[in-house]
Design an enzyme around this catalytic site. Structure first.
Site, mmCIF file in Angstrom:
data_model
loop_
_atom_site.group_PDB
_atom_site.id
_atom_site.type_symbol
_atom_site.label_atom_id
_atom_site.label_comp_id
_atom_site.label_asym_id
_atom_site.label_seq_id
_atom_site.Cartn_x
_atom_site.Cartn_y
_atom_site.Cartn_z
ATOM 1 N N ASP A 8 45.178 44.746 35.232
ATOM 2 C CA ASP A 8 46.482 44.755 34.576
ATOM 3 C C ASP A 8 47.040 46.173 34.704
ATOM 4 O O ASP A 8 46.508 47.004 35.453
ATOM 5 C CB ASP A 8 46.386 44.250 33.125
ATOM 6 C CG ASP A 8 45.655 45.209 32.196
ATOM 7 O OD1 ASP A 8 45.149 46.253 32.667
ATOM 8 O OD2 ASP A 8 45.583 44.917 30.985
ATOM 9 N N HIS A 9 48.105 46.478 33.955
ATOM 10 C CA HIS A 9 48.753 47.792 34.042
ATOM 11 C C HIS A 9 47.805 48.920 33.627
ATOM 12 O O HIS A 9 47.890 50.029 34.152
ATOM 13 C CB HIS A 9 50.021 47.819 33.181
ATOM 14 C CG HIS A 9 49.788 47.336 31.781
ATOM 15 N ND1 HIS A 9 49.604 46.003 31.476
ATOM 16 C CD2 HIS A 9 49.658 48.007 30.610
ATOM 17 C CE1 HIS A 9 49.401 45.870 30.183
ATOM 18 N NE2 HIS A 9 49.411 47.075 29.626
ATOM 19 N N CYS A 64 40.725 46.211 33.201
ATOM 20 C CA CYS A 64 41.806 46.314 32.219
ATOM 21 C C CYS A 64 41.434 47.472 31.289
ATOM 22 O O CYS A 64 40.518 48.239 31.601
ATOM 23 C CB CYS A 64 42.065 45.008 31.475
ATOM 24 S SG CYS A 64 40.760 44.421 30.386
ATOM 25 N N GLY A 65 42.155 47.639 30.197
ATOM 26 C CA GLY A 65 41.929 48.802 29.351
ATOM 27 C C GLY A 65 40.512 48.858 28.808
ATOM 28 O O GLY A 65 39.797 49.852 28.973
ATOM 29 N N THR A 66 40.088 47.786 28.159
ATOM 30 C CA THR A 66 38.742 47.734 27.581
ATOM 31 C C THR A 66 37.769 46.948 28.447
ATOM 32 O O THR A 66 36.554 47.022 28.235
ATOM 33 C CB THR A 66 38.762 47.014 26.223
ATOM 34 O OG1 THR A 66 39.227 45.665 26.443
ATOM 35 C CG2 THR A 66 39.677 47.705 25.224
ATOM 36 N N GLY A 67 38.292 46.133 29.330
ATOM 37 C CA GLY A 67 37.466 45.224 30.117
ATOM 38 C C GLY A 67 37.246 43.889 29.419
ATOM 39 O O GLY A 67 36.920 42.895 30.069
ATOM 40 N N HIS A 97 19.612 40.719 36.848
ATOM 41 C CA HIS A 97 19.224 39.687 35.891
ATOM 42 C C HIS A 97 20.257 38.578 35.733
ATOM 43 O O HIS A 97 19.895 37.424 35.482
ATOM 44 C CB HIS A 97 18.983 40.319 34.507
ATOM 45 C CG HIS A 97 17.741 41.159 34.464
ATOM 46 N ND1 HIS A 97 17.236 41.686 33.292
ATOM 47 C CD2 HIS A 97 16.907 41.579 35.449
ATOM 48 C CE1 HIS A 97 16.137 42.388 33.561
ATOM 49 N NE2 HIS A 97 15.924 42.346 34.862
ATOM 50 N N ARG A 108 40.142 52.460 30.378
ATOM 51 C CA ARG A 108 40.482 53.481 29.371
ATOM 52 C C ARG A 108 39.248 54.146 28.771
ATOM 53 O O ARG A 108 39.379 55.042 27.935
ATOM 54 C CB ARG A 108 41.340 52.863 28.262
ATOM 55 C CG ARG A 108 42.745 52.518 28.760
ATOM 56 C CD ARG A 108 43.602 51.935 27.652
ATOM 57 N NE ARG A 108 44.977 51.740 28.115
ATOM 58 C CZ ARG A 108 45.799 50.771 27.708
ATOM 59 N NH1 ARG A 108 45.381 49.875 26.820
ATOM 60 N NH2 ARG A 108 47.019 50.680 28.175
ATOM 61 N N ARG A 131 12.665 33.826 36.737
ATOM 62 C CA ARG A 131 13.027 33.444 35.364
ATOM 63 C C ARG A 131 14.510 33.673 35.106
ATOM 64 O O ARG A 131 15.119 33.003 34.255
ATOM 65 C CB ARG A 131 12.177 34.211 34.345
ATOM 66 C CG ARG A 131 12.463 35.710 34.277
ATOM 67 C CD ARG A 131 11.467 36.426 33.371
ATOM 68 N NE ARG A 131 11.806 37.830 33.150
ATOM 69 C CZ ARG A 131 11.573 38.816 34.033
ATOM 70 N NH1 ARG A 131 11.028 38.538 35.212
ATOM 71 N NH2 ARG A 131 11.901 40.063 33.746
ATOM 72 N N HIS A 132 15.121 34.599 35.835
ATOM 73 C CA HIS A 132 16.553 34.869 35.629
ATOM 74 C C HIS A 132 17.398 33.714 36.158
ATOM 75 O O HIS A 132 18.431 33.375 35.572
ATOM 76 C CB HIS A 132 16.939 36.188 36.290
ATOM 77 C CG HIS A 132 16.148 37.344 35.766
ATOM 78 N ND1 HIS A 132 16.221 37.745 34.444
ATOM 79 C CD2 HIS A 132 15.235 38.152 36.358
ATOM 80 C CE1 HIS A 132 15.396 38.764 34.256
ATOM 81 N NE2 HIS A 132 14.785 39.030 35.404
ATOM 82 N N ARG A 135 17.416 30.980 33.593
ATOM 83 C CA ARG A 135 18.325 31.282 32.475
ATOM 84 C C ARG A 135 19.781 31.059 32.882
ATOM 85 O O ARG A 135 20.591 30.519 32.118
ATOM 86 C CB ARG A 135 18.099 32.726 31.998
ATOM 87 C CG ARG A 135 16.729 32.862 31.333
ATOM 88 C CD ARG A 135 16.240 34.291 31.208
ATOM 89 N NE ARG A 135 14.872 34.292 30.694
ATOM 90 C CZ ARG A 135 14.062 35.340 30.712
ATOM 91 N NH1 ARG A 135 14.481 36.484 31.240
ATOM 92 N NH2 ARG A 135 12.858 35.263 30.226
HETATM 93 C C1 RB5 Z 1 46.575 46.359 27.518
HETATM 94 O O1 RB5 Z 1 47.205 47.231 26.639
HETATM 95 C C2 RB5 Z 1 45.177 46.037 27.007
HETATM 96 O O2 RB5 Z 1 45.247 45.189 25.914
HETATM 97 C C3 RB5 Z 1 44.367 45.394 28.112
HETATM 98 O O3 RB5 Z 1 44.309 46.261 29.193
HETATM 99 C C4 RB5 Z 1 42.934 45.059 27.799
HETATM 100 O O4 RB5 Z 1 42.258 46.118 27.222
HETATM 101 C C5 RB5 Z 1 42.705 43.793 27.085
HETATM 102 O O5 RB5 Z 1 41.575 43.361 26.858
#
Ligand code: RB5
Length: 141
Positions: A8-9, A64-67, A97, A108, A131-132, A135
């Site tokens: 994303d952005h 993305c920002g947090t993934g 695994h 970020r 084993r993996h 699972r």
């Molecule tokens: C965008 O601001 C942010 O929400 C996105 O990149 C992401 O972190 C969402 O999970």
């Protein structure tokens, strides 16, 4: 190897750096986004997941920002194993695994250098099977 990559952005700048860094090694297919204009991460997660499933030899990178948004969305697809990774050790284990077929990076919360090392570990690691695999066979509902 063919890599479907999407962001994303919040992840678009890291996506460009990754393509630059690994462009000589992988064949990237960029599923967008291509600018820093605000977009919705599921649109790109679905595109990458669908392409990775359609082309069984390929793998994916989502950013993305947090993934978390990318991982949560991609993992809605049966047989996608999207692993949120922020260190080389976690990335290697995600392949060894979990046989992850998409690696997800938190733009970020990771430096470009650590992101490169994390990708290097992921793409160098081998699934250990045994084993993996048992699972993994229990994941889909
Ligand atoms: C965008 O601001 C942010 O929400 C996105 O990149 C992401 O972190 C969402 O999970």
């Amino acid at each position: 190897m063919k890599i479907y990559i999407g962001s994303d952005h919040a992840g678009v700048d890291l996506k460009s750096l990754i393509k630059e860094r690994f462009g000589g090694r992988f064949e990237f297919e960029d599923m967008g986004t291509l600018t820093t204009d605000s977009v919705d991460y599921p649109d790109f997660a679905h595109k990458v997941a669908e392409n990775v499933l359609a082309d069984g030899e390929s793998q994916g990178i989502l950013i993305c920002g947090t993934g978390n948004g990318m991982a949560i969305t991609a993992n809605k697809h049966a047989d996608i194993r999207a692993a949120l990774c922020w260190s080389p050790d976690i990335a290697a284990l995600a392949k060894q695994h979990n046989n992850a077929n998409i690696i997800v990076l938190p733009a970020r919360f990771i430096s470009p250098e650590t992101a490169f090392e994390t990708l290097e570990a992921f793409f160098s690691a081998q699934f250990e099977g045994g084993r993996h695999q048992r699972r993994i066979d229990k994941i889909n509902i």
